[in-house]
Design an enzyme around this catalytic site. Structure first.
Site, short mmCIF file in Angstrom:
data_model
loop_
_atom_site.label_atom_id
_atom_site.label_comp_id
_atom_site.label_asym_id
_atom_site.label_seq_id
_atom_site.Cartn_x
_atom_site.Cartn_y
_atom_site.Cartn_z
N LYS A 102 -21.21 -7.03 3.17
CA LYS A 102 -20.31 -6.40 2.19
C LYS A 102 -19.90 -7.42 1.12
O LYS A 102 -19.88 -7.09 -0.06
CB LYS A 102 -19.08 -5.86 2.95
N GLN B 10 -7.34 -4.53 8.35
CA GLN B 10 -6.68 -3.48 9.12
C GLN B 10 -5.39 -4.06 9.70
O GLN B 10 -5.27 -5.27 9.89
CB GLN B 10 -7.64 -3.05 10.26
N GLU C 53 0.85 -1.20 0.00
CA GLU C 53 0.00 0.00 0.00
C GLU C 53 0.89 1.25 0.00
O GLU C 53 1.88 1.31 0.73
CB GLU C 53 -0.90 -0.01 1.24
P1 FAD Z 1 -17.94 -0.26 6.54
O1 FAD Z 1 -17.66 -1.57 5.94
O2 FAD Z 1 -19.13 0.49 6.06
O3 FAD Z 1 -18.02 -0.46 8.12
C1 FAD Z 1 -18.08 0.65 9.02
C2 FAD Z 1 -18.93 0.30 10.23
O4 FAD Z 1 -20.30 0.13 9.81
C3 FAD Z 1 -18.54 -1.00 10.92
O5 FAD Z 1 -18.71 -0.83 12.29
C4 FAD Z 1 -19.50 -2.02 10.35
O6 FAD Z 1 -19.74 -3.07 11.28
C5 FAD Z 1 -20.75 -1.18 10.10
N1 FAD Z 1 -21.51 -1.63 8.92
C6 FAD Z 1 -20.98 -2.01 7.73
N2 FAD Z 1 -21.95 -2.35 6.85
C7 FAD Z 1 -23.13 -2.19 7.50
C8 FAD Z 1 -24.48 -2.38 7.14
N3 FAD Z 1 -24.81 -2.80 5.89
N4 FAD Z 1 -25.45 -2.12 8.07
C9 FAD Z 1 -25.13 -1.67 9.32
N5 FAD Z 1 -23.83 -1.47 9.72
C10 FAD Z 1 -22.84 -1.71 8.82
N6 FAD Z 1 -9.80 5.52 4.83
C11 FAD Z 1 -9.60 6.53 3.94
O7 FAD Z 1 -10.14 7.64 4.15
N7 FAD Z 1 -8.84 6.35 2.82
C12 FAD Z 1 -8.24 5.16 2.52
O8 FAD Z 1 -7.56 5.03 1.51
C13 FAD Z 1 -8.42 4.06 3.43
N8 FAD Z 1 -7.87 2.85 3.18
C14 FAD Z 1 -8.11 1.79 4.05
C15 FAD Z 1 -7.57 0.52 3.74
C16 FAD Z 1 -7.80 -0.56 4.59
C17 FAD Z 1 -7.21 -1.91 4.24
C18 FAD Z 1 -8.55 -0.38 5.79
C19 FAD Z 1 -8.77 -1.54 6.72
C20 FAD Z 1 -9.10 0.87 6.09
C21 FAD Z 1 -8.90 1.97 5.23
N9 FAD Z 1 -9.43 3.24 5.48
C22 FAD Z 1 -9.22 4.28 4.60
C23 FAD Z 1 -10.16 3.49 6.74
C24 FAD Z 1 -11.69 3.29 6.58
O9 FAD Z 1 -12.21 4.29 5.73
C25 FAD Z 1 -12.32 3.41 7.99
O10 FAD Z 1 -11.91 2.34 8.79
C26 FAD Z 1 -13.83 3.59 8.05
O11 FAD Z 1 -14.17 3.95 9.39
C27 FAD Z 1 -14.66 2.35 7.72
O12 FAD Z 1 -14.60 2.03 6.41
P2 FAD Z 1 -15.20 0.60 5.91
O13 FAD Z 1 -15.12 0.63 4.43
O14 FAD Z 1 -14.56 -0.51 6.60
O15 FAD Z 1 -16.71 0.76 6.40
#
Ligand code: FAD
Length: 287
Positions: A165, A176, A18
């Site tokens: 998802k 993470q 990354e």
């Molecule tokens: P989600 O999958 O939407 O999850 C977020 C929360 O919502 C979780 O608690 C989950 O349990 C809950 N949830 C998920 N789906 C649902 C649903 N359908 N109904 C109800 N609740 C739900 N951030 C940046 O700004 N830029 C980046 O480039 C970036 N890269 C990343 C790369 C990796 C590998 C990781 C692990 C994280 C990265 N992040 C980045 C951070 C990320 O944006 C944050 O962790 C953010 O808070 C959650 O994103 P997510 O896509 O995991 O969210």
């Protein structure tokens, strides 16, 4: 190439890196030298982060992902966040990705930003996964959290949301960062119980300095094993020794993960070619 095909057609552990684009105040070319060194290590693919906040700042992510793929010959993946974007903004970004031949996207919700009212089109990463899939032939990855996402009530709720998802189209997952492999193995067990059967890459961040780790840990809640904190305490005032011990710790984690049959290792390089090279050299014969 679609990254899911890498997993389908390979019986070894996938190694990905990354990187992040330079800050807007620096010219984009300022990162090219480091990218060349990092690409020369020939990982299976390199992902490019998307600026926190995600209010339309996709162009540098696209430009760097394009440079990696079209200029330096390594497959790339662009990160994309949605919580602060409208559907029209996402459409524009996807169009840009298509025009630059970028086929792989890490679909993320992103974090809420103080003082910025979230947009209403996408509440969760799963909404973005489904939307991207409806908009073209993209490979879509999702993020996952071995030690549970900070917003989730508990690990059961979090893994059930992760299943949503995957059901919405995530072809594979990237975790993470974590420092305790046991936490990752327990998470993999939960994914199996939840019926999640896509490849999961383990996110590994080598320690380079103490403040960086403290910041990351407070942001993501990763637990620190005693073995790890001892290293930090012993070498905190010796930057070179801390860096070398951090590399050694990451290599030990990776060797154990490969021996336990992990699908892939995703190395958070922090744009540091030295660290990426040391770790790649140490583990490439084991993949
Ligand atoms: P989600 O999958 O939407 O999850 C977020 C929360 O919502 C979780 O608690 C989950 O349990 C809950 N949830 C998920 N789906 C649902 C649903 N359908 N109904 C109800 N609740 C739900 N951030 C940046 O700004 N830029 C980046 O480039 C970036 N890269 C990343 C790369 C990796 C590998 C990781 C692990 C994280 C990265 N992040 C980045 C951070 C990320 O944006 C944050 O962790 C953010 O808070 C959650 O994103 P997510 O896509 O995991 O969210």
């Amino acid at each position: 190439m679609k990254i899911r095909e890498l997993f389908e057609n390979s019986d070894r552990t996938i190694l990905s890196f990354e990187v992040f684009p330079p800050k807007k105040i620096s010219p984009i070319e300022s990162v090219y030298g480091k990218l060349e060194e990092i690409c020369a290590l020939k990982p299976d693919f390199i992902s490019v982060t998307y600026g926190a906040g995600g209010t339309g700042g996709h162009s540098r992510t696209c430009e760097i992902a394009s440079k990696i793929k079209n200029g330096l010959g390594v497959e790339s993946m662009a990160h994309l966040t949605c919580v602060n974007s409208t559907r029209a903004m996402i459409d524009e970004t996807l169009q840009d990705f298509k025009e630059h031949n970028i086929e792989n996207i890490l679909a993320l919700r992103g974090d809420y930003v103080d003082g910025v009212e979230p947009q209403k089109d996408f509440a969760h990463a799963s909404d973005l996964c489904a939307y991207i899939k409806s908009k073209g032939d993209f490979d879509v990855a999702g993020a996952c959290y071995p030690e549970v996402h900070l917003d989730a009530k508990d690990e059961v709720e979090d893994v059930l949301n992760l299943k949503k998802k995957v059901d919405s189209g995530a072809d594979h997952l990237i975790s993470q960062l974590f420092f305790d492999n046991g936490a990752f193995y327990r998470f993999l067990e939960r994914t199996k119980i939840a019926g999640i059967d896509v490849p999961v890459e383990a996110g590994i961040m080598p320690v380079t300095n103490k403040s960086q780790i403290e910041r990351m840990v407070s942001m993501c809640g990763a637990s620190l094993p005693v073995k790890f904190t001892k290293i930090m305490q012993k070498y905190e005032s010796k930057p070179e020794a801390l860096r070398d011990a951090g590399i050694a710790y990451a290599v030990e984690q990776i060797v154990d993960l490969i021996a336990n049959g992990v699908d892939g290792i995703h190395l958070y390089t922090m744009n540091n070619p030295y660290i990426a090279r040391k770790i790649t050299e140490a583990v490439s014969s084991l993949l």
